[in-house]
Design a protein around this motif. Structure first.
Motif, PDB file in Angstrom:
ATOM      1  N   THR A  38      36.575  34.571  27.667  1.00  0.00           N
ATOM      2  CA  THR A  38      35.557  35.035  28.603  1.00  0.00           C
ATOM      3  C   THR A  38      34.673  36.093  27.945  1.00  0.00           C
ATOM      4  OG1 THR A  38      36.994  34.564  30.479  1.00  0.00           O
ATOM      5  CG2 THR A  38      35.178  36.082  30.870  1.00  0.00           C
ATOM      6  N   SER A  51      27.623  35.648  35.094  1.00  0.00           N
ATOM      7  CA  SER A  51      28.672  35.459  36.085  1.00  0.00           C
ATOM      8  C   SER A  51      28.168  35.844  37.471  1.00  0.00           C
ATOM      9  CB  SER A  51      29.908  36.273  35.707  1.00  0.00           C
ATOM     10  OG  SER A  51      29.573  37.640  35.663  1.00  0.00           O
ATOM     11  N   THR A  54      29.336  32.047  40.155  1.00  0.00           N
ATOM     12  CA  THR A  54      30.422  31.375  39.447  1.00  0.00           C
ATOM     13  C   THR A  54      31.122  30.386  40.373  1.00  0.00           C
ATOM     14  OG1 THR A  54      30.772  33.375  38.128  1.00  0.00           O
ATOM     15  CG2 THR A  54      32.536  31.754  38.116  1.00  0.00           C
ATOM     16  N   SER A  73      43.337  39.918  38.002  1.00  0.00           N
ATOM     17  CA  SER A  73      42.593  40.811  38.869  1.00  0.00           C
ATOM     18  C   SER A  73      42.091  42.034  38.098  1.00  0.00           C
ATOM     19  CB  SER A  73      43.474  41.246  40.040  1.00  0.00           C
ATOM     20  OG  SER A  73      42.748  42.080  40.901  1.00  0.00           O
ATOM     21  N   HIS A  76      39.231  40.965  35.749  1.00  0.00           N
ATOM     22  CA  HIS A  76      37.985  40.687  36.466  1.00  0.00           C
ATOM     23  C   HIS A  76      37.352  41.936  37.059  1.00  0.00           C
ATOM     24  CE1 HIS A  76      37.840  36.417  35.953  1.00  0.00           C
ATOM     25  NE2 HIS A  76      39.065  36.259  36.414  1.00  0.00           N
ATOM     26  N   GLU A  77      38.140  42.921  37.412  1.00  0.00           N
ATOM     27  CA  GLU A  77      37.589  44.160  37.961  1.00  0.00           C
ATOM     28  C   GLU A  77      36.648  44.850  36.977  1.00  0.00           C
ATOM     29  OE1 GLU A  77      37.445  45.768  40.905  1.00  0.00           O
ATOM     30  OE2 GLU A  77      38.305  43.934  41.698  1.00  0.00           O
ATOM     31  N   HIS A  79      34.454  43.524  35.266  1.00  0.00           N
ATOM     32  CA  HIS A  79      33.147  42.874  35.307  1.00  0.00           C
ATOM     33  C   HIS A  79      32.643  42.695  36.736  1.00  0.00           C
ATOM     34  CE1 HIS A  79      33.655  42.133  31.080  1.00  0.00           C
ATOM     35  NE2 HIS A  79      34.832  41.607  31.327  1.00  0.00           N
ATOM     36  N   THR A  83      29.251  40.307  39.024  1.00  0.00           N
ATOM     37  CA  THR A  83      29.603  39.119  39.785  1.00  0.00           C
ATOM     38  C   THR A  83      29.168  39.270  41.232  1.00  0.00           C
ATOM     39  OG1 THR A  83      31.529  38.875  38.357  1.00  0.00           O
ATOM     40  CG2 THR A  83      31.483  37.544  40.345  1.00  0.00           C
ATOM     41  N   THR A  86      31.115  34.105  44.121  1.00  0.00           N
ATOM     42  CA  THR A  86      32.075  33.189  43.511  1.00  0.00           C
ATOM     43  C   THR A  86      32.501  32.170  44.564  1.00  0.00           C
ATOM     44  OG1 THR A  86      32.903  34.814  41.931  1.00  0.00           O
ATOM     45  CG2 THR A  86      34.337  32.956  42.418  1.00  0.00           C
ATOM     46  N   SER A 103      39.418  37.551  42.794  1.00  0.00           N
ATOM     47  CA  SER A 103      37.975  37.555  42.551  1.00  0.00           C
ATOM     48  C   SER A 103      37.371  38.945  42.698  1.00  0.00           C
ATOM     49  CB  SER A 103      37.272  36.605  43.521  1.00  0.00           C
ATOM     50  OG  SER A 103      35.866  36.714  43.357  1.00  0.00           O
TER      51      SER A 103
END
Length: 131
Positions: A38, A51, A54, A73, A76-77, A79, A83, A86, A103
């Protein structure tokens, strides 16, 4: 039927949608490989690929064990600000619940099919976000 754990990335230029497909039962090694891929993708994505929107296809993925879900988790936090929306295509209600927990998107909604997920992603902002 069991599939090797893994993931693929794609990009729908017409909709400006980053697509991610997850398969199999993930381990912490899968998470590490996913995180590295990623990060590389973020640096080499085609112009306009972000992103921001997504689509994640989880229909062939197993539910994640607690440590794997927590690691995803956390990753992803980092980024979350990038975002916006999703759409998650799931095969079960439990998959939808887990996807929402993982997410970082400001808007996350689950769907049973790709077409509905894609339509929601390309709809104007402020579309219904109840999933």
């Amino acid at each position: 039927m069991f599939e090797e754990p893994g993931f693929t990335f794609g990009y729908d230029a017409d909709g400006g949608i980053l697509t991610i497909t997850l398969v199999g039962l993930w381990t912490m090694q899968t998470v590490a490989a996913y995180a590295a891929a990623t990060e590389e993708l973020r640096g080499t994505a085609p112009p306009g690929a972000t992103s921001d929107r997504t689509l994640v296809d989880l229909r062939r993925a197993h539910l994640h064990v607690r440590d794997v879900a927590a690691a995803l988790s956390t990753f992803h936090e980092r980024h979350a600000a990038q975002t916006r929306r999703t759409a998650v295509v799931v095969g079960s209600a439990l998959g939808a619940i887990q996807a929402r927990r993982i997410s970082p998107a400001r808007e996350t909604r689950s769907f049973a099919d790709i077409a509905a997920a894609r339509a929601w992603l390309i709809a104007p902002g402020g579309a219904d976000t109840d999933g």
